[in-house]
Design a protein around this motif. Structure first.
Motif, PDB file in Angstrom:
ATOM      1  N   MET A   1      -1.817   4.630 -39.616  1.00 33.87           N
ATOM      2  CA  MET A   1      -0.103   5.335 -40.505  1.00 33.87           C
ATOM      3  C   MET A   1      -0.128   6.346 -38.672  1.00 33.87           C
ATOM      4  SD  MET A   1      -1.079   8.867 -42.299  1.00 33.87           S
ATOM      5  CE  MET A   1      -0.501  10.941 -41.857  1.00 33.87           C
ATOM      6  N   LEU A   2      -1.405   6.334 -38.035  1.00 34.52           N
ATOM      7  CA  LEU A   2      -0.594   6.604 -36.120  1.00 34.52           C
ATOM      8  C   LEU A   2      -0.679   5.498 -35.376  1.00 34.52           C
ATOM      9  CD1 LEU A   2      -2.900  10.116 -35.942  1.00 34.52           C
ATOM     10  CD2 LEU A   2      -0.600   9.758 -37.297  1.00 34.52           C
ATOM     11  N   ASP A   3      -1.028   4.235 -36.079  1.00 29.84           N
ATOM     12  CA  ASP A   3      -0.675   3.372 -34.920  1.00 29.84           C
ATOM     13  C   ASP A   3      -0.058   2.609 -34.547  1.00 29.84           C
ATOM     14  OD1 ASP A   3      -3.265   2.239 -35.461  1.00 29.84           O
ATOM     15  OD2 ASP A   3      -2.663   0.684 -36.664  1.00 29.84           O
ATOM     16  N   ASP A   4       1.575   3.285 -35.377  1.00 30.35           N
ATOM     17  CA  ASP A   4       2.620   2.659 -33.891  1.00 30.35           C
ATOM     18  C   ASP A   4       3.469   3.985 -33.083  1.00 30.35           C
ATOM     19  OD1 ASP A   4       3.053   4.491 -36.669  1.00 30.35           O
ATOM     20  OD2 ASP A   4       5.043   4.990 -35.650  1.00 30.35           O
TER      21      ASP A   4
ATOM     22  N   ARG B   1       4.144  14.175 -39.314  1.00 34.01           N
ATOM     23  CA  ARG B   1       3.471  12.995 -40.505  1.00 34.01           C
ATOM     24  C   ARG B   1       2.086  13.334 -40.607  1.00 34.01           C
ATOM     25  NH1 ARG B   1       3.159   6.653 -37.735  1.00 34.01           N
ATOM     26  NH2 ARG B   1       5.718   7.860 -37.518  1.00 34.01           N
ATOM     27  N   MET B   2       0.700  13.909 -40.438  1.00 36.23           N
ATOM     28  CA  MET B   2       0.077  14.034 -40.917  1.00 36.23           C
ATOM     29  C   MET B   2      -0.130  15.378 -41.962  1.00 36.23           C
ATOM     30  SD  MET B   2      -2.804  11.888 -40.290  1.00 36.23           S
ATOM     31  CE  MET B   2      -3.580  13.360 -41.376  1.00 36.23           C
ATOM     32  N   THR B   3       0.829  16.377 -41.719  1.00 38.37           N
ATOM     33  CA  THR B   3       1.187  17.663 -42.652  1.00 38.37           C
ATOM     34  C   THR B   3       1.969  16.675 -44.082  1.00 38.37           C
ATOM     35  OG1 THR B   3       2.440  18.789 -41.073  1.00 38.37           O
ATOM     36  CG2 THR B   3       0.253  19.344 -40.904  1.00 38.37           C
ATOM     37  N   GLY B   4       2.988  16.392 -43.666  1.00 41.01           N
ATOM     38  CA  GLY B   4       4.097  16.066 -44.458  1.00 41.01           C
ATOM     39  C   GLY B   4       3.297  14.288 -45.430  1.00 41.01           C
ATOM     40  N   ARG B   5       2.035  13.740 -45.086  1.00 41.14           N
ATOM     41  CA  ARG B   5       1.686  12.907 -45.953  1.00 41.14           C
ATOM     42  C   ARG B   5       0.394  13.892 -46.815  1.00 41.14           C
ATOM     43  NH1 ARG B   5      -1.123   7.175 -45.072  1.00 41.14           N
ATOM     44  NH2 ARG B   5      -1.836   6.907 -47.351  1.00 41.14           N
ATOM     45  N   PHE B   6      -0.461  14.860 -46.208  1.00 45.46           N
ATOM     46  CA  PHE B   6      -1.175  15.569 -46.711  1.00 45.46           C
ATOM     47  C   PHE B   6      -0.184  16.527 -48.483  1.00 45.46           C
ATOM     48  CE2 PHE B   6      -3.140  20.067 -47.430  1.00 45.46           C
ATOM     49  CZ  PHE B   6      -4.052  19.398 -47.608  1.00 45.46           C
ATOM     50  N   ILE B   7       1.159  17.424 -47.756  1.00 44.00           N
ATOM     51  CA  ILE B   7       1.447  17.856 -48.945  1.00 44.00           C
ATOM     52  C   ILE B   7       2.195  16.659 -49.918  1.00 44.00           C
ATOM     53  CG2 ILE B   7       4.335  18.556 -49.247  1.00 44.00           C
ATOM     54  CD1 ILE B   7       3.897  19.849 -46.454  1.00 44.00           C
TER      55      ILE B   7
ATOM     56  N   ILE C   1      -8.834   9.422 -48.077  1.00 39.46           N
ATOM     57  CA  ILE C   1      -8.019   8.079 -47.952  1.00 39.46           C
ATOM     58  C   ILE C   1      -9.094   7.683 -47.021  1.00 39.46           C
ATOM     59  CG2 ILE C   1      -5.998   9.674 -48.547  1.00 39.46           C
ATOM     60  CD1 ILE C   1      -5.678   9.971 -45.964  1.00 39.46           C
ATOM     61  N   GLY C   2      -9.804   8.637 -45.839  1.00 39.97           N
ATOM     62  CA  GLY C   2     -10.763   7.301 -45.348  1.00 39.97           C
ATOM     63  C   GLY C   2      -9.802   7.248 -43.794  1.00 39.97           C
ATOM     64  N   LYS C   3     -10.799   7.123 -42.992  1.00 37.62           N
ATOM     65  CA  LYS C   3     -10.629   7.052 -41.666  1.00 37.62           C
ATOM     66  C   LYS C   3     -10.198   5.387 -41.546  1.00 37.62           C
ATOM     67  CE  LYS C   3     -12.805   7.254 -36.920  1.00 37.62           C
ATOM     68  NZ  LYS C   3     -14.280   7.508 -36.565  1.00 37.62           N
TER      69      LYS C   3
END
Length: 764
Positions: free
Chosen positions: A582-585, A552-558, A574-576
């Motif tokens: 983004m990862l809450d779920d 998820r992190m790398t996909g959003r960065f791309i 994008i901020g902390k």
């Protein structure tokens, strides 16, 4: 064979190293006989690189598999399970430098004493796991015979001195820092001024500021090579930093000197050690690193203390020996002019070769030569691989190999024309993997495999991440290819998760009465700039979802990257709060009956438990110099007895005398820390400070035990070495040590009111 290595290797081991190993062997015997306190012996064995390790039902996790090992179940009887359960041996490799002979010995030791694996650490050490303390003396001697020591690889000491693995061949360095790292490593090894620390002390050197190199910013003391013009001359020196460190509370190292000349490096480092030893925390080990002292005092106040220390500390000429060896450093290839200089190493040989060459080759600044990185997943190579790699290093790399802080090995001075053939040989032994220095090259500490502090399986997770990323490597977006992933089994950051783009450290959560393995997610650390900035913690995620976090992190960065924006800049933009949202779920843990896999760790099918989590041995209890001194004296007296039994009268006599001197010096150092290490000075100070004030005294014997020292000292070298005279001195040594213990207790009780007990050098 283990009992005869001392004889087999006679003449091949440096004399002082041999004596230290003999001393450790004697202390092992004394500890077995309960004649040495466990806390003192524990710190002694730690300083010899011998740890207790986690023992998890005889199994070690290897990536995502579990391999049973044939080791005995640890005994639960008596105070010392260390003697029954396998432990770990850490082996110091200054600046990571290895030659083929050393590699072959390491392979033999892994095969004979360990689990057949040489493990490369994040500080350029080698670790052998599942070793037994009974084998330690033989193992130490075999290493010493090829110039390797385990001394101070662990414990409250100066640890391995690391350096950039490209030093000497790098395009952007100021100069080769290798010989300076080596000189300081051996100068401070066992140095009297570095024996009274409250915690460990780590040092690193880099030849340039803006690369990752040796991660100077995360070290207690770090030097970056610089050249400054002084009086029209180009002078080598260092930009010096102090007080860095990761662990639970990370600190960025602070600049203490913009420039110190290379000639001042060793005295300056010694002074830093003396300040840390004198003023650093000793009781609370969680606050005992030098970073806390720098934080407490402030960098300017700490700097002043170091300068004051330099002005008053006793002269120590031994550093010159190490400094004078620096100009002799001259690492070269066997053939000065390689064939076909300038040949392209990327000429197509095969698709596999092209993929490997794109990530595993660094063109040296010396035309026609390259550095080849041997990618070691999780830092492991088998004994056979190590042995065969030694042969390859000899044939292709002019005997020059270095370990890296990313748990790989680099081969230096490889002629470009020979790289294709080298690749085929590496591939044949299972070491031809591509992806070095990329997102596939996941770093991990041992975690729950062997570490007593491990909470979650860092190696298991790292192995799974590596597997998934390697499958995607061919079609991977260039934006994420060179990101770094680092995993630690707990918050202590042995996997260096704070300086990773994507870092993870193990923790756990209780869910419905079950303990569920989790990892804290750390985002946006800076690997470059010598560990330039630390990551942000954004939440704890179940271990089983961490691969999804990476996706998820790398996909959003791309998808959302702006132009050439770095991953760190993207995270800051994008901020902390958004990162966490983004990862809450992914924080949710389904019920056990729905998804039982959440309740077991990577690489272990069993239901997760914290297991035998215990007190870690990264640094032992704080043991005073007095306790070390008396233990050293007792060990020498014991060795003297053994030599007497073997009728080696001259050696036994000399060692018994040394035992008495050691006990006397230990007492003197209560008042005069810097007493010169020569018999005349020790005897004179002992007489003045402990005999004349009647501290070393009891009513019945009227100080006769002191005469054992005075009489032997006055006799000088003209002695009769026979069974009777030597037996007498051995007995006297033991009586003297007992009396020294009593004098110490008397002194500590405050009866010596007339004695100046200040140990600060300015008042001596």
């Amino acid at each position: 064979m283990s009992n005869s290595w001392k004889d087999v290797l006679a003449g091949k081991i440096p004399e002082d190293w041999g004596r230290e190993i003999d001393n450790f062997e004697a202390q092992m015997t004394l500890r077995k006989a309960a004649k040495i306190e466990e806390k003192v012996f524990a710190e002694t064995r730690l300083r010899r690189g011998t740890y207790g390790q986690r023992y998890d039902n005889g199994k070690r996790h290897d990536g995502i598999t579990t391999q049973p090992l044939n080791f005995p179940t640890p005994s639960t009887k008596g105070p010392d399970t260390m003697w029954d359960a396998p432990g770990m041996t850490r082996i110091k490799i200054p600046f990571g430098g290895l030659n083929p002979e050393q590699m072959r010995v390491l392979a033999d030791l892994a095969e004979e004493y360990s689990d057949n694996i040489c493990h490369v650490t994040t500080r350029q050490d080698i670790q052998l796991h599942f070793t037994h303390i009974e084998d330690a003396p033989a193992l130490f001697r075999r290493l010493a015979a090829v110039g390797i020591t385990t001394k101070e690889a662990c414990g409250n000491s100066v640890r391995n001195v690391t350096a950039c693995p490209l030093a000497g061949v790098c395009h952007t360095e100021a100069f080769d820092v290798t010989p300076y790292a080596k000189a300081l490593a051996f100068y401070l090894l066992g140095h009297p001024d570095t024996q009274d620390f409250g915690r460990k002390f780590k040092i690193a050197f880099s030849g340039c500021k803006h690369e990752a190199c040796a991660l100077v910013s995360i070290h207690d003391l770090g030097g970056i090579g610089v050249i400054k013009e002084i009086d029209g001359k180009q002078v080598r020196g260092f930009e010096l930093y102090v007080g860095g460190g990761l662990g639970a509370v990370p600190h960025q190292a602070k600049l203490i000197e913009e420039f110190i000349s290379a000639e001042d490096l060793m005295p300056y480092s010694r002074a830093v050690g003396r300040v840390f030893a004198r003023l650093g925390e000793k009781k609370n080990r969680n606050k005992a690193r030098v970073k806390f002292l720098v934080q407490k005092l402030g960098i300017e106040a700490f700097k002043k203390l170091v300068h004051d220390e330099i002005a008053v500390m006793p002269e120590d000429p031994t550093w010159r020996k190490h400094f004078d060896e620096i100009p002799q450093w001259d690492e070269r290839p066997k053939d000065e002019q390689p064939p076909l200089v300038g040949i392209s190493v990327n000429g197509k040989k095969s698709d596999d070769y092209t993929t490997w060459a794109a990530t595993n080759i660094y063109k040296q600044r010396q035309a026609g030569f390259s550095v080849v990185t041997v990618h070691l997943p999780l830092g492991d190579m088998s004994a056979d691989q190590t042995r065969l790699l030694a042969d390859i290093t000899h044939r292709y790399a002019s005997d020059h190999a270095r370990l890296t802080v990313e748990q790989n090995i680099v081969l230096r001075w490889v002629p470009d024309a020979k790289i294709p053939a080298l690749y085929e040989e590496l591939k044949a032994i299972g070491l031809g993997l591509p992806g070095a220095g990329t997102i596939v090259d996941v770093t991990s500490c041992p975690g729950t495999d062997t570490c007593k502090l491990g909470i979650a399986s860092s190696r298991g997770l790292a192995g799974e991440l590596r597997k998934r990323l390697a499958e995607k490597a061919i079609n991977m977006d260039a934006a994420i290819k060179n990101l770094r992933i680092k995993v630690s089994g707990c918050f202590n950051s042995c996997g260096q998760h704070h300086v990773a783009d994507l870092g993870f450290y193990g923790n756990s959560r209780n869910v419905g009465g079950y303990t569920v393995p989790h990892f804290q997610v750390m985002i946006g650390g800076r690997w470059r700039d010598n560990g330039g900035s630390y990551a942000l913690a954004i939440g704890s995620i179940p271990s089983r979802r961490i691969p999804d976090v990476v996706d998820r992190m790398t996909g959003r960065f791309i998808a959302e990257r702006q132009s050439t924006e770095s991953f760190q800049d993207f995270c800051q933009r994008i901020g902390k709060k958004e990162l966490k949202t983004m990862l809450d779920d992914m924080t949710k843990v389904p019920p056990h009956q729905v998804s039982p896999e959440y309740y077991s760790d990577w690489g272990d099918p069993r239901e997760f438990t914290i297991g035998d989590l215990g007190v870690g041995e990264c640094a032992g209890e704080v043991v005073s110099l007095t306790e070390f001194g008396f233990t050293d004296a007792e060990s020498k007296a014991f060795e003297a007895q053994l030599l007497l039994d073997e009728k080696q009268f001259q050696k036994a006599e000399a060692l018994a005398y040394e035992a008495i001197l050691t006990a006397a010096k230990t007492l003197v150092q209560l008042q005069y820390l810097d007493v010169p290490n020569n018999p005349d000075a020790i005897v004179n100070e002992f007489r003045t400070r402990f005999v004349e004030p009647k501290i070393f005294w009891d009513t019945y014997h009227h100080g006769q035990f002191a005469n054992y020292l005075f009489n032997r000292h006055s006799e000088g070298p003209d002695l009769r070495y026979n069974a009777d005279t030597v037996h007498k001195l051995v007995e006297e040594a033991n009586l003297f040590i007992d009396a020294a213990h009593k004098a110490h207790a008397k002194y500590q009780a405050g009866l010596a009111t007339a004695v100046n007990v200040a140990a600060a050098p300015a008042t001596v």
